[in-house]
Scaffold this motif. Structure first.
Motif, short mmCIF file in Angstrom:
data_model
loop_
_atom_site.label_atom_id
_atom_site.label_comp_id
_atom_site.label_asym_id
_atom_site.label_seq_id
_atom_site.Cartn_x
_atom_site.Cartn_y
_atom_site.Cartn_z
N MET A 179 6.25 36.14 2.03
CA MET A 179 5.93 37.36 1.29
C MET A 179 7.03 38.40 1.47
N ILE A 180 7.28 39.16 0.40
CA ILE A 180 8.29 40.21 0.42
C ILE A 180 7.60 41.57 0.44
N LEU A 181 8.11 42.48 1.26
CA LEU A 181 7.59 43.86 1.30
C LEU A 181 8.65 44.79 0.71
N ILE A 182 8.27 45.51 -0.36
CA ILE A 182 9.15 46.52 -0.96
C ILE A 182 8.71 47.89 -0.45
N VAL A 183 9.65 48.63 0.16
CA VAL A 183 9.35 49.96 0.70
C VAL A 183 10.23 50.98 -0.03
N ASP A 184 9.58 51.86 -0.82
CA ASP A 184 10.32 52.85 -1.60
C ASP A 184 9.37 53.99 -1.92
N ASP A 185 9.83 55.25 -1.83
CA ASP A 185 8.96 56.38 -2.12
C ASP A 185 8.81 56.62 -3.62
N SER A 186 9.53 55.84 -4.44
CA SER A 186 9.46 55.99 -5.90
C SER A 186 8.60 54.87 -6.49
N PRO A 187 7.42 55.21 -7.05
CA PRO A 187 6.57 54.18 -7.66
C PRO A 187 7.27 53.43 -8.79
N GLU A 188 8.13 54.14 -9.54
CA GLU A 188 8.83 53.50 -10.66
C GLU A 188 9.75 52.38 -10.15
N ASN A 189 10.46 52.65 -9.06
CA ASN A 189 11.36 51.62 -8.49
C ASN A 189 10.55 50.41 -8.00
N ILE A 190 9.42 50.70 -7.34
CA ILE A 190 8.57 49.61 -6.82
C ILE A 190 8.07 48.74 -7.96
N ILE A 191 7.59 49.37 -9.04
CA ILE A 191 7.04 48.62 -10.18
C ILE A 191 8.07 47.69 -10.79
N SER A 192 9.28 48.19 -11.01
CA SER A 192 10.32 47.38 -11.64
C SER A 192 10.75 46.21 -10.75
N LEU A 193 10.94 46.49 -9.43
CA LEU A 193 11.33 45.42 -8.50
C LEU A 193 10.22 44.37 -8.36
N LYS A 194 8.98 44.84 -8.24
CA LYS A 194 7.83 43.95 -8.07
C LYS A 194 7.67 43.03 -9.28
N LYS A 195 7.84 43.58 -10.47
CA LYS A 195 7.68 42.80 -11.68
C LYS A 195 8.71 41.67 -11.76
N VAL A 196 9.95 41.97 -11.43
CA VAL A 196 11.01 40.97 -11.48
C VAL A 196 10.78 39.86 -10.44
N LEU A 197 10.46 40.28 -9.24
CA LEU A 197 10.27 39.30 -8.16
C LEU A 197 9.07 38.40 -8.42
N GLU A 198 7.96 38.98 -8.87
CA GLU A 198 6.77 38.17 -9.15
C GLU A 198 6.99 37.22 -10.32
N LYS A 199 7.79 37.68 -11.29
CA LYS A 199 8.12 36.82 -12.43
C LYS A 199 8.89 35.59 -11.97
N ASN A 200 9.62 35.72 -10.88
CA ASN A 200 10.41 34.60 -10.34
C ASN A 200 9.67 33.84 -9.22
N GLY A 201 8.36 34.07 -9.13
CA GLY A 201 7.55 33.25 -8.24
C GLY A 201 7.40 33.75 -6.81
N PHE A 202 7.82 34.98 -6.52
CA PHE A 202 7.70 35.51 -5.16
C PHE A 202 6.42 36.32 -5.01
N GLU A 203 5.80 36.22 -3.84
CA GLU A 203 4.63 37.02 -3.53
C GLU A 203 5.11 38.36 -2.98
N VAL A 204 4.58 39.47 -3.49
CA VAL A 204 5.12 40.80 -3.18
C VAL A 204 4.03 41.74 -2.68
N ASP A 205 4.36 42.51 -1.66
CA ASP A 205 3.53 43.60 -1.17
C ASP A 205 4.36 44.87 -1.24
N THR A 206 3.72 46.04 -1.24
CA THR A 206 4.48 47.29 -1.40
C THR A 206 4.00 48.36 -0.43
N ALA A 207 4.90 49.34 -0.17
CA ALA A 207 4.58 50.51 0.64
C ALA A 207 5.38 51.69 0.10
#
Length: 374
Positions: A1-29
């Protein structure tokens, strides 16, 4: 699992979408503090960590998690909108990061790095598992080598003992012949015969263990009278051990299919052990009966018994109970050979025992194994 840590929700959404599209499991903070709480509860393969955040920045988060056992194998990629300078990059690596990417993020480069870290993680995990298996294998080689050395030492001693005894009695026999005392001669000849038989049994066990190891232990199966076999075994053993009463319970009227000689070997081993390990007992009980489609045979003694630990290991090759090895002779292979013989009869072999209360060794074999095989 990958953890994305960023204070910007927009950055998290874009990174999460790309990673999940490529088959990675993603968590955020959304903060360093939230990231630390999650890292304490979960394990992550990779953390994508923004450097510039209010409260704890990315460097402080990375430095805080370096001591966490859950995060010691976790890779960290730093993200920063600031221009890359030597000091920033140096602090990224000194804080525990393995890579550094400037914003705006090139998603193709990020994906390439993520896939690389995942591949390294999988290879590292596989290597770690191989190391564990290798350590186990090495310990098993060491243990096997130790057992082999102990067996050679015990076998040498066990073979030497009857040979020395035979030599001594032969010397005494020579003196007895000079005195023409035939009663003494017969007595000493009988003792020599006992030692020769003991030597013969030891050698037979050694040959059998060699045949088992090479897969050449031969069996000649046919139908025979099991009850008649029991009687043929009990009579000479009772004569040889008049101080112990051998009690036979029940009778089997059906013929049994198996190797008569090999099953005789198992039964003799059980009775011999019962007599040997119950020197103070006045009797042993032999039971044989038909239970369903199986023959059940057991030998019960009222001797020293054994603990649960020894009961679990007693059929292992070369196993001897440490506390009794100095009192009772043996190579530690008799019961192992019995196990092999009963296995080859599609049966089950076991022991019920309590320390100081005696032991019951038993085996069960099918009456008609051809039905079991089919």
């Amino acid at each position: 699992m990958i953890l994305i840590v960023d204070d910007s929700p927009e950055n998290i959404i874009s990174l999460k979408k790309v990673l999940e599209k490529n088959g990675f499991e993603v968590d955020t903070a959304l903060s360093g503090e939230e990231a630390l709480r999650k890292i304490l509860k979960k394990s992550y393969v990779l953390i994508i960590l923004d450097v510039q955040m209010p409260g704890m920045d990315g460097f402080e988060v990375a430095e805080a998690i370096t001591g966490y056992s859950k995060a010691k194998e976790t890779a960290i990629i730093f993200l920063s909108a600031a221009s890359a300078n030597v000091n920033l990059i140096t602090r990224s690596y000194s804080s525990g990061g393995l890579d550094y990417i400037s914003k705006p993020v090139d998603m193709n480069i990020l994906l390439l790095k993520v896939k690389t870290f995942y591949r390294i993680y999988e290879q590292s995990r596989a290597l770690h598992e191989m190391q564990i298996e290798l350590r186990k294998e090495i310990e098993f080689r060491k243990e096997a080598e130790q057992k082999k050395d102990e067996f050679i030492s015990v076998a040498s001693h066990e073979l030497k003992t009857p040979m020395t005894t035979i030599k001594g009695y032969i010397q005494l026999l020579e003196r007895s012949l000079d005195t023409n005392n035939m009663d003494v001669v017969k007595n000493r000849l009988h003792k020599v015969q006992n030692q020769v038989e003991k030597l013969n049994l030891l050698i037979a066990d050694l040959l059998d263990i060699s045949k088992i190891e090479s897969g050449k232990l031969q069996f000649n199966k046919k139908y025979f009278s099991f009850d008649q076999l029991i009687d043929q075994i009990i009579e000479p053993m009772q004569q040889a051990n008049p101080g112990v009463k051998i009690i036979k319970k029940n009778k089997i009227n059906e013929d049994v299919y198996g190797d008569e000689m090999r099953l005789e070997q198992v039964i003799i081993n059980f009775i011999s052990n019962a007599i040997k390990y119950a020197p103070e007992t006045a009797e042993i009980v032999i039971n044989s009966e038909v239970r369903g489609n199986e023959i059940y045979f057991s030998v019960q003694d009222y001797g020293i018994g054994m603990t649960e630990e020894h009961r679990q290991k007693i059929f292992e090759k070369f196993y001897r109970i440490e506390e009794t090895s100095s009192r009772f002779q043996g190579l530690g292979i008799g019961l192992y050979i019995c196990q092999e013989i009963i296995d080859r009869h599609l049966g089950k072999l076991g022991v019920n025992s309590k320390l100081h209360e005696g032991s019951e060794f038993y085996f069960q074999i099918p009456l008609h194994p051809e039905k079991v095989e089919n």
